[in-house]
Design an enzyme around this catalytic site. Structure first.
Site, PDB file in Angstrom:
ATOM      1  CB  ALA A 182      28.272 -11.716  -5.744  1.00  0.00           C
ATOM      2  CB  CYS A 183      28.667 -13.965  -0.702  1.00  0.00           C
ATOM      3  SG  CYS A 183      28.060 -12.298  -0.528  1.00  0.00           S
TER       4      CYS A 183
END
Lengths: 102, 135
Positions: free
Chosen positions: A25-26
């Site tokens: 997700a980063c």
């Protein structure tokens, strides 16, 4: 191997039943391969091919089976479309090719 | 980020996926991009050596939906064009047709590079032979 993970947000059509993404997700907002996957020792090429599945506590066995079947179908389709998979099948070492990086 | 309807259509129903054998007369092959960058396109044209018209085109792409759509669209546009007309296809034409967002412009650049590489490969392999045959 042989397909790019970021393709999958639309992999199930214009009204997808499943939405997945490439990498962690980063890094989902960038085109860079996931540094999380890279830290696990994967090459940039493999990191580009990663897929992130997110489950929640109400996910059912049936849903997971459904996603697994869809994923197999999509991976097969994208491999048939991939020049890298074709080269690998023909026994070409991808590292032996002089890639013209952008 | 939302894909345009045209990108989704090309992604779900890609045109002209496949390969020609590289040594088939009149076939030019372009292989551009790099695996570590996340995009590789192979684009091939099959040229009628007598008329210089592209009679068929094929592609295979490792990349995101926009990269697949850009190369699929390129093969559609190439068919029926002369080599000179094909060389005029610009990445901005692809951006406009597929309504690519800024973060996906590089997909259209790669498609233009692939067209140019296929044309160059054709010229290198077959254009001289066609000229010899004509003289």
């Amino acid at each position: 191997m042989g397909l790019n993970g970021s393709v999958h947000p639309i992999a199930t059509g214009s009204t997808p039943a499943i939405a997945v993404s490439s990498g962690s997700a980063c890094t989902s907002a960038t085109l860079e391969p996931s540094y999380v996957i890279a830290a696990l020792g994967a090459s940039a090429e493999l990191a580009h091919s990663s897929i992130r599945f997110s489950l929640h506590r109400f996910s059912t066995d049936e849903e997971i089976d459904f996603v697994a079947r869809r994923t197999i179908a999509v991976v097969r389709r994208l491999r048939e479309m991939s020049p890298l998979y074709e080269l690998a099948k023909d026994g070409v070492d991808l590292k032996s090719i002089h890639w013209k990086a952008e | 980020m939302a894909y345009s309807d045209k990108v989704v259509d090309h992604y779900n129903n890609p045109r002209n996926v496949g390969s020609f054998t590289r040594d088939t007369p009149g076939v030019g092959t372009g292989l551009v991009g790099a695996p570590e960058c996340g995009d590789v396109m192979k684009l091939q044209i099959k040229v009628d050596v007598d008329t210089g018209v592209i009679e068929d085109a094929r592609f295979k792409t490792f990349g995101c939906g926009s990269a697949i759509a850009s190369s699929s669209l390129a093969t559609e546009w190439l068919k029926g064009k002369t080599l000179d007309e094909a060389a005029k296809i610009k990445n901005t034409d692809i951006v406009n047709e597929l309504k690519l967002p800024p973060v996906k412009i590089h997909c259209s650049v790669l498609a233009e590079d692939a067209i140019k590489a296929a044309l160059a490969d054709y010229r290198e392999k077959w254009a001289a032979k066609a000229a010899d045959a004509a003289s």
